[in-house]
Design a protein around this motif. Structure first.
Motif, PDB file in Angstrom:
ATOM      1  N   VAL A  27      36.402  -1.499  -7.156  1.00 10.43           N
ATOM      2  CA  VAL A  27      36.223  -2.942  -6.972  1.00 10.43           C
ATOM      3  C   VAL A  27      35.875  -3.234  -5.505  1.00 10.43           C
ATOM      4  O   VAL A  27      34.995  -4.040  -5.199  1.00 10.43           O
ATOM      5  N   TYR A  28      36.569  -2.541  -4.603  1.00 12.12           N
ATOM      6  CA  TYR A  28      36.335  -2.737  -3.168  1.00 12.12           C
ATOM      7  C   TYR A  28      34.886  -2.435  -2.798  1.00 12.12           C
ATOM      8  O   TYR A  28      34.221  -3.197  -2.100  1.00 12.12           O
ATOM      9  N   TRP A  29      34.381  -1.290  -3.275  1.00 12.02           N
ATOM     10  CA  TRP A  29      33.030  -0.854  -2.876  1.00 12.02           C
ATOM     11  C   TRP A  29      31.916  -1.530  -3.680  1.00 12.02           C
ATOM     12  O   TRP A  29      30.749  -1.305  -3.415  1.00 12.02           O
ATOM     13  N   SER A  30      32.270  -2.358  -4.663  1.00  9.33           N
ATOM     14  CA  SER A  30      31.233  -3.003  -5.484  1.00  9.33           C
ATOM     15  C   SER A  30      30.573  -4.190  -4.785  1.00  9.33           C
ATOM     16  O   SER A  30      29.545  -4.680  -5.249  1.00  9.33           O
ATOM     17  N   PHE A  31      31.150  -4.671  -3.689  1.00 10.67           N
ATOM     18  CA  PHE A  31      30.515  -5.779  -2.964  1.00 10.67           C
ATOM     19  C   PHE A  31      29.358  -5.224  -2.117  1.00 10.67           C
ATOM     20  O   PHE A  31      29.429  -4.101  -1.623  1.00 10.67           O
ATOM     21  N   PRO A  32      28.260  -5.995  -1.972  1.00 17.42           N
ATOM     22  CA  PRO A  32      27.135  -5.510  -1.151  1.00 17.42           C
ATOM     23  C   PRO A  32      27.604  -5.088   0.234  1.00 17.42           C
ATOM     24  O   PRO A  32      28.486  -5.701   0.825  1.00 17.42           O
ATOM     25  N   ARG A  33      26.985  -4.017   0.736  1.00 20.85           N
ATOM     26  CA  ARG A  33      27.405  -3.492   2.038  1.00 20.85           C
ATOM     27  C   ARG A  33      26.362  -3.741   3.122  1.00 20.85           C
ATOM     28  O   ARG A  33      26.619  -3.548   4.288  1.00 20.85           O
ATOM     29  N   SER A  34      25.144  -4.115   2.743  1.00 20.67           N
ATOM     30  CA  SER A  34      24.058  -4.298   3.717  1.00 20.67           C
ATOM     31  C   SER A  34      23.840  -5.778   3.974  1.00 20.67           C
ATOM     32  O   SER A  34      23.687  -6.561   3.036  1.00 20.67           O
ATOM     33  N   GLU A  35      23.803  -6.147   5.244  1.00 16.39           N
ATOM     34  CA  GLU A  35      23.526  -7.541   5.590  1.00 16.39           C
ATOM     35  C   GLU A  35      22.052  -7.889   5.408  1.00 16.39           C
ATOM     36  O   GLU A  35      21.691  -9.055   5.369  1.00 16.39           O
ATOM     37  N   ARG A  36      21.207  -6.878   5.306  1.00  9.67           N
ATOM     38  CA  ARG A  36      19.775  -7.153   5.178  1.00  9.67           C
ATOM     39  C   ARG A  36      19.478  -7.929   3.907  1.00  9.67           C
ATOM     40  O   ARG A  36      18.693  -8.861   3.900  1.00  9.67           O
ATOM     41  N   GLU A  90      27.859 -36.695  11.006  1.00  5.92           N
ATOM     42  CA  GLU A  90      28.568 -36.243   9.811  1.00  5.92           C
ATOM     43  C   GLU A  90      29.998 -35.849  10.165  1.00  5.92           C
ATOM     44  O   GLU A  90      30.240 -35.199  11.186  1.00  5.92           O
ATOM     45  N   PRO A  91      30.980 -36.203   9.293  1.00  6.91           N
ATOM     46  CA  PRO A  91      32.353 -35.765   9.537  1.00  6.91           C
ATOM     47  C   PRO A  91      32.527 -34.296   9.164  1.00  6.91           C
ATOM     48  O   PRO A  91      31.641 -33.690   8.566  1.00  6.91           O
ATOM     49  N   GLU A  92      33.646 -33.730   9.522  1.00 12.46           N
ATOM     50  CA  GLU A  92      33.933 -32.334   9.149  1.00 12.46           C
ATOM     51  C   GLU A  92      34.057 -32.232   7.638  1.00 12.46           C
ATOM     52  O   GLU A  92      34.683 -33.066   6.992  1.00 12.46           O
ATOM     53  N   MET A  93      33.447 -31.203   7.083  1.00 12.89           N
ATOM     54  CA  MET A  93      33.448 -31.010   5.625  1.00 12.89           C
ATOM     55  C   MET A  93      33.878 -29.588   5.310  1.00 12.89           C
ATOM     56  O   MET A  93      33.446 -28.636   5.973  1.00 12.89           O
ATOM     57  N   THR A  94      34.710 -29.442   4.275  1.00 17.32           N
ATOM     58  CA  THR A  94      35.125 -28.113   3.815  1.00 17.32           C
ATOM     59  C   THR A  94      34.581 -27.896   2.407  1.00 17.32           C
ATOM     60  O   THR A  94      34.749 -28.753   1.523  1.00 17.32           O
ATOM     61  N   TYR A  95      33.907 -26.774   2.210  1.00 13.54           N
ATOM     62  CA  TYR A  95      33.282 -26.472   0.929  1.00 13.54           C
ATOM     63  C   TYR A  95      33.932 -25.252   0.297  1.00 13.54           C
ATOM     64  O   TYR A  95      34.253 -24.270   0.987  1.00 13.54           O
ATOM     65  N   LYS A  96      34.111 -25.324  -1.007  1.00 16.63           N
ATOM     66  CA  LYS A  96      34.596 -24.172  -1.760  1.00 16.63           C
ATOM     67  C   LYS A  96      33.398 -23.319  -2.162  1.00 16.63           C
ATOM     68  O   LYS A  96      32.416 -23.843  -2.691  1.00 16.63           O
ATOM     69  N   VAL A  97      33.513 -22.022  -1.915  1.00 17.14           N
ATOM     70  CA  VAL A  97      32.407 -21.096  -2.210  1.00 17.14           C
ATOM     71  C   VAL A  97      32.924 -20.010  -3.153  1.00 17.14           C
ATOM     72  O   VAL A  97      34.028 -19.483  -2.952  1.00 17.14           O
ATOM     73  N   ALA A  98      32.153 -19.693  -4.189  1.00 12.67           N
ATOM     74  CA  ALA A  98      32.513 -18.615  -5.120  1.00 12.67           C
ATOM     75  C   ALA A  98      31.320 -17.702  -5.307  1.00 12.67           C
ATOM     76  O   ALA A  98      30.181 -18.175  -5.451  1.00 12.67           O
ATOM     77  N   ILE A  99      31.574 -16.396  -5.287  1.00 13.57           N
ATOM     78  CA  ILE A  99      30.501 -15.402  -5.409  1.00 13.57           C
ATOM     79  C   ILE A  99      30.921 -14.364  -6.443  1.00 13.57           C
ATOM     80  O   ILE A  99      32.025 -13.820  -6.360  1.00 13.57           O
ATOM     81  N   SER A 100      30.029 -14.104  -7.415  1.00 12.89           N
ATOM     82  CA  SER A 100      30.246 -12.987  -8.342  1.00 12.89           C
ATOM     83  C   SER A 100      29.310 -11.864  -7.947  1.00 12.89           C
ATOM     84  O   SER A 100      28.180 -12.116  -7.497  1.00 12.89           O
ATOM     85  N   PHE A 101      29.749 -10.625  -8.124  1.00 14.93           N
ATOM     86  CA  PHE A 101      28.919  -9.495  -7.714  1.00 14.93           C
ATOM     87  C   PHE A 101      29.117  -8.342  -8.679  1.00 14.93           C
ATOM     88  O   PHE A 101      30.087  -8.295  -9.457  1.00 14.93           O
ATOM     89  N   ASP A 102      28.172  -7.411  -8.632  1.00 12.68           N
ATOM     90  CA  ASP A 102      28.221  -6.254  -9.527  1.00 12.68           C
ATOM     91  C   ASP A 102      27.293  -5.189  -8.971  1.00 12.68           C
ATOM     92  O   ASP A 102      26.145  -5.490  -8.632  1.00 12.68           O
ATOM     93  N   ARG A 103      27.789  -3.968  -8.865  1.00  7.98           N
ATOM     94  CA  ARG A 103      26.987  -2.837  -8.395  1.00  7.98           C
ATOM     95  C   ARG A 103      26.253  -3.152  -7.087  1.00  7.98           C
ATOM     96  O   ARG A 103      25.043  -2.984  -6.960  1.00  7.98           O
ATOM     97  N   CYS A 104      27.012  -3.684  -6.133  1.00  9.63           N
ATOM     98  CA  CYS A 104      26.499  -3.964  -4.786  1.00  9.63           C
ATOM     99  C   CYS A 104      25.394  -5.019  -4.765  1.00  9.63           C
ATOM    100  O   CYS A 104      24.529  -5.007  -3.889  1.00  9.63           O
TER     101      CYS A 104
END
Length: 1219
Positions: free
Chosen positions: A136-145, A242-256
């Protein structure tokens, strides 16, 4: 398309916007042993028919209950994975970067990038929790490119070339090979602070840059990873608006790969917002600070019934307003034994990763791609939309280079919108061509599809799918044709070398070629040829010591491999290799193609040497190339040049290093790239060549290729544009001794070349001119080999399509006149541009030859022989004059003489034709001749008849030459001034004889200071007065004579003018009235005799009563003869109207009033009654000048009353005023 061993179906039904896609079903069962195990469960299949991850071999064993056990059973596959990971792979909490990576991490990393988690669960009965955690740990993308690629239009340095070459309709972009998706990338972790210089303002607006800024300012918080789902909050700081705004972010990933994103900012764009970027980079750079949990189904499995109930109730309580209806619905369905939900084993888990059947690709918002392309197209190329679309094409290329399947997917979406453009059917109905900007976009679209179908690792089913789609688009009526509105004789991409026999087929029989035709043909190409495979797979592939039959064609004499294929097709292969991230392979194939071109050039030169004598005698040649490489839809030369130069390019300084790739922050700057020599990798002896010298050589070969001008405006314009773009790239090269040697060698070959060279001794009459190319070569060669530079540029000056007659050997087209566009079909639409380029070449040579009389004479002869446009020759003359007379130094006599000679040629060419710039040209020539000196002025004055019209010669040329400024400018002594004056007077008299109407006055002015000449000019005027001159011209000269002190001559000319005049009764505003009054005043001032002489002429010519009464009044106010002519006596008495000559004038005036009155009364309207009464009052004043005038007027009024008694109101007004 191959993507890290994965494949995908391109034309699948799209997911609803924002939908994350179905989740696979997860459940837990407890085997007899009591320990938990994971089993595969049936469930809803993912959308799409991707084949999963089956490209690799047997999966590494992951059995065992601890990391050591897992590592111990991983076996060879795990060890190989660890080796493949490379240095720095353990940055995910397995110790510091200096420690070796554990086998568990190596194996988990490999599995996480290649297998869907469901497949892992299905492969092993029991997966220990530590192993699950590492996968699960290594399944997130590793390259910023990839994060950068999906969060901004602006690509890295490698793709920066794409939009520029889109205009040429050719390939672009690609540099050093990135780590392809699915393969190992450099380790994650924050780069050192020094690696991120301050961004230029342009880079700051990118979502990627904004995301980095948010990350670095600590805006990311509450980061949690649950299985294959990452969530967190990102706070945008307050701004002035603009006032300060906080946004909720959700990301699903699979095989990097990120497979779906959601952000509370509501971003509507093709790419990820800055908040998604910030959260992604937080996970890549700070993985140890992220709370990591197994998929939620694993956690639920560990709970008993009470814990599960408590969990559900707390969840509902926390979100009862949102989830209560859904919770109740699900509860009802679960409690119903016949419900659909109870027919399926297990339950969905959004955090459990992908199903085996789910396709594995990065999240791309297809609806936004469609909307944005549609919007850009609707703007019609305005508001920067063309640049935006080119940026999207560049993004497609970037994706292809990363071997990302979304490249083809995005291109498909773009193409669908292009085909749906409503303007296509409108253009087709109206029969008008597509706009130029739009055509360039279509060209790039077609070139991109060629790249896609030539992917060396795409699967057959993918290629078949693309082929079906391309054919479908190509068969649509609105699909644009490859070459605009004309048919195309260009050969098929796959069998061009065997189609020469069909070259002359009737245009009606030509197959319809659309922008997709080349991509469709490209589907027939493959990469299985063993020779081709060896070329692209090794730098050391050379000919074997023992060659089998036929192998001699595969290698040159040095043993280097050749690739004998239709050149644009071979170059399309190179572009495909570059575009799909195989730069080394592309380089190897490029070198083989260049070696083949060299061999062909050498053989054609040998053939030409045997035919040279015959060809020179005929003065014509055929063209061996069926299609030109410059302006070709596949841009073969640009492709080879870019491939070679990119291998030699040094990195820019102002680039942000991000996990092994560069993002240019100042792409808006136009700093030229910097190149270095990189030796060509070859298996034969050291050739001493570099990729940079090869780049120059192939560009010169392609640009110098002799080719027939294609048909149609767009194709011809594309030739010019592509040529200019290649030259712009050539000008970025700094010519060192190695490149100069390459340049000289290739230029000599082009000059000696036969039919293959556009700079050869004889060329086809419709060969594309080499002016632009030769201008570059001339400037580049001049500092190193001036003789070669001039020889080449002078050779290139020709433009045979404009010659008077075709060469004797070329009888395929009718002869036509000089500078007339050939009436053949098709026409040369870009002829004006080509002639201006010819002029530019000549101007460049003139500038360089300043001070060298011999070279200037040679260039001048070439200009006079080859340039047929007077406007262009005039421009050259102006250029030469400007260069010859710098403001800060002395004039250059040699170049001034050339400018003068060109100016004289312009005068001769435009003498008998209409030219709106003619006056400017004449004035300029006099200025130029003045600068040259007195002899030049004398020369143009003496030969005026071959250069100027009589009017120009007198009013402009002679007048300027005789002006005070000219005398001062030349610092002339008295004899020189007299010589000039004599020539000017002679010219004036000749012009006056030839065109007295327009030149007489100028001639008189010029001859004032010479009595004999002045008398001669005056006599010419008198002689011409009775025949060709108008009263206006004569009055003008008469006034001039009075002004110069010749009143009697003025009177004579005025009298002659009066004989030409006729003033009707109603012309009381005629422009000649002032002249008539002046003439009468002049006569009156001279004396009674002159007045008596002119009055009969006035009476005969003027019938307007008011004018006559005005003359009469003036003559009676003062005594005649006030001018005081010497030798005449003046009585000083006023003249009487009862005696001659005024009696005749009075009678004529009264008669004119009577006639005018009757004429006006015939069609008078009541609104003019008042004006008519005033007219009669003026008439009475004139009648009263006669002795019996009051009686005559009374009779006249009575007569009116009797004749016009029907006009009662008017007659009543007459009675009231006149009785």
């Amino acid at each position: 398309m191959a993507e890290g061993g994965e494949g995908e179906e391109l034309l699948r039904p799209p997911l609803p916007a924002g939908a994350p896609g179905p989740k696979r079903l997860c459940s837990r069962t407890c085997p007899a042993g009591g320990t938990g195990a994971v089993h595969p469960r049936p469930g809803a299949a993912g959308v799409g028919a991707g084949p999963g991850a089956g490209a690799s071999g047997a999966p590494p064993a992951l059995a065992g209950c601890c990391p050591a056990a897992a590592a111990g059973t991983a076996g060879a596959a795990g060890t190989a994975a660890a080796a493949a990971a490379g240095p720095g792979g353990g940055g995910g909490g397995a110790g510091s970067l200096l420690q070796p990576e554990s086998l568990l991490d190596a194996a988990a990393k490999r599995v996480a990038g290649s297998w869907a988690f469901e497949r892992v669960e299905g492969r092993f009965q029991r997966i220990p929790e530590p192993v699950q955690r590492r996968i699960v740990y290594w399944s997130f993308p590793r390259s910023e490119r990839q994060i950068c690629m999906y969060s901004s239009f602006q690509p890295g340095r490698a793709a920066a070339a794409s939009p520029a070459s889109a205009a040429a309709g050719g390939p672009s972009a690609a540099a050093a090979a990135p780590a392809p998706a699915g393969e190992e990338s450099p380790a994650a972790g924050p780069p050192p602070p020094a690696a991120a210089p301050a961004a230029a303002p342009q880079g700051e607006g990118l979502p990627f840059r904004r995301g980095i800024r948010l990350l670095e300012t600590g805006a990311v918080d509450n980061v949690l990873q649950v299985g294959f789902h990452l969530s967190g909050t990102v706070t945008e700081p307050a701004t002035a608006t603009e006032p300060e705004m906080t946004y909720k972010v959700a990301i699903s990933f699979d095989r990097c790969k990120i497979t779906s994103v959601t952000c509370g900012c509501g971003n509507k764009d093709i790419f990820y917002c800055a908040h998604v970027v910030a959260l992604s980079l937080y996970r890549i750079r700070k993985p140890d600070q992220v709370k990591l949990r197994l998929p939620i189904s694993e956690t639920l499995f560990q709970m008993n019934r009470d814990q599960l109930q408590k969990f559900v109730q707390y969840l509902i309580t926390a979100h009862h307003t949102e989830v209560l209806p859904t919770a109740q619905k699900l509860a009802d369905e679960i409690l119903s034994s016949n419900s659909e939900i109870n027919q399926v084993h297990g339950a969905p888990d959004p955090t459990a990763g992908a199903s085996i059947d789910d396709e594995n690709c990065w999240h791309l918002d297809e609806e936004q791609v469609r909307e944005q392309v549609k919007m850009f197209l609707s703007q019609g190329g305005y508001y920067g939309s063309g640049k935006q679309l080119n940026s999207m094409f560049a993004k497609v290329r970037e994706m292809l280079r990363m071997r990302d399947s979304n490249g083809a997917r995005m291109l498909t979406l773009i193409t669908e919108q292009f085909m749906a453009d409503p303007r296509l059917s409108l253009w087709r109905q109206q029969g008008t061509g597509i706009t130029e900007k739009c055509r360039q976009l279509w060209d790039e679209l077609g070139a991109l599809w060629v790249c896609v179908v030539l992917n060396p690792h795409c699967k057959l089913e993918e290629k078949s799918c693309w082929l079906r789609q391309l054919r479908k688009w190509g068969e649509m009526d609105v699909c644009p044709l490859e070459d605009g509105n004309y048919g195309n004789e260009l050969p098929n991409i796959t069998n061009a070398l065997t189609q020469s026999s069909g070259h002359s087929q009737d245009s009606l029989a030509r197959p319809r070629r659309t922008v997709f035709t080349r991509a469709i043909e490209g589907c027939d190409l493959h990469w299985q040829d063993s020779h081709l495979q060896r070329i692209i797979s090794s730098d050391f592939y050379v000919s074997p010591s023992y060659q089998r039959e036929g192998e001699s064609l595969l290698f040159n004499s040095q043993g280097q491999p050749l690739w004998l294929e239709h050149v644009p097709t071979a170059c399309a292969r190179v572009d495909a290799l570059r575009s799909h991230g195989y730069p080394r392979e592309a380089l190897r194939l490029t070198v083989a193609i260049i070696n083949t071109l060299r061999l062909q050039q050498q053989r054609q030169l040998e053939i030409y040497k045997h035919q040279k004598k015959e060809l020179l005698q005929r003065g014509a040649t055929t063209i061996t190339n069926l299609e030109g490489w410059v302006g070709h839809p596949l841009n073969p030369i640009g492709c080879l040049f870019l491939t070679l130069t990119e291998a030699c390019r040094l990195e820019e300084e102002n680039c942000l290093e991000i996990s092994g790739f560069s993002l240019c922050l100042d792409a808006g700057d136009s700093k030229p790239p910097v190149y270095q020599h990189v030796p060509v990798a070859t298996g034969s002896q050291d050739s001493g060549e570099s990729y940079l010298s090869l780049a120059l050589e192939v560009a010169l070969m392609g640009m110098g290729q002799q080719r027939v001008m294609p048909e149609g405006l767009y194709a011809q314009d594309k030739v010019c544009r592509n040529e200019e773009q290649i030259i712009a790239r050539l000008q970025d090269l700094e010519l060192d001794p190695v490149l100069v040697q390459t340049l000289r060698k290739q230029c000599i070959l082009l000059l000696e070349g036969g039919p293959f060279s556009g700079l050869g001794e004889v060329i086809h009459r419709e060969s594309v001119p080499m002016h632009t190319f030769a201008k570059y070569l001339f400037s580049a060669l001049l500092p190193h080999d001036a003789d070669l530079a001039y020889k080449l540029a002078l050779r290139a000056m020709r433009l045979p399509v404009l010659e008077t007659t075709a060469p004797s050997g070329d009888v395929t087209h009718p002869h036509h006149l000089v500078s007339v566009v050939p009436s053949r079909y098709p026409r040369w639409f870009t002829l004006g541009h080509l002639e201006s380029q010819q002029c530019e070449l000549a101007s460049t040579m003139l500038t360089a030859a300043k001070g060298d009389m011999l070279r200037l004479r040679t260039v001048l002869e070439a200009i006079q022989k080859n340039i047929h446009s007077s406007s262009l020759i005039f421009k050259l003359a102006q250029d030469a004059f400007k260069i010859a007379t710098p403001a800060d130094s002395n004039s250059d006599t040699t170049l001034l003489n050339v400018a003068l000679e060109l100016g004289l040629q312009v005068m001769r060419m435009t003498l008998s034709t209409l030219n709106w710039r003619r006056r400017e040209m004449v004035r300029w020539l006099v200025t130029c001749a003045t600068e040259v000196g007195v002899r030049a002025l004398v020369s143009i004055l003496q030969s005026w008849y071959s250069l100027f019209t009589p009017t120009e010669a007198t009013s402009i040329v002679a007048a300027t030459v005789m002006s005070h400024n000219t005398i001062l400018r030349l610092s002339l002594d008295y004899p020189q001034r007299e010589e000039l004056a004599s020539c000017a007077r002679t010219l004036a008299l000749q012009c006056a004889m030839k065109d007295p109407q327009n030149c007489a006055l100028s001639a008189l002015t010029l001859c004032e200071k010479d009595h004999i000449a002045f008398e001669t000019a005056y006599q010419i005027v008198i002689d011409a007065a009775s025949t060709g001159m108008t009263y206006t011209q004569l009055f003008t000269i008469a006034r001039y004579m009075e002004h110069r002190g010749y009143p009697l001559r003025a009177f004579k000319l005025a009298s002659l003018a009066m004989t030409h005049l006729n003033l009707a009764y109603n012309q009381d505003t005629h422009p000649a009235i002032n002249d008539v009054l002046w003439a009468c005043a002049l006569s009156h001032s001279l004396g009674k005799n002159e007045l008596a002489a002119i009055i009969p002429l006035v009476v005969k010519s003027v019938h307007c009563a008011t004018v006559l009464s005005d003359i009469l009044r003036r003559c009676t106010m003062t005594a005649p003869g006030l001018a005081g002519i010497p030798g005449r006596r003046n009585s000083g008495k006023l003249m009487s109207t009862d005696k001659a000559p005024l009696r005749q004038l009075l009678d004529a005036t009264i008669s004119a009033y009577i006639n005018t009155t009757h004429s006006r009364l015939t069609h008078i309207s009541p609104r003019h009654y008042g004006e008519f009464i005033e007219f009669l009052s003026k008439a009475r004043e004139t009648f009263l000048l006669a002795q019996d005038g009051h009686i005559q007027f009374a009779q006249f009024i009575d007569n009116l009353k009797q004749i016009y008694k029907g006009k009662k109101k008017l007659m009543l007004l007459v009675r009231e005023r006149f009785g």
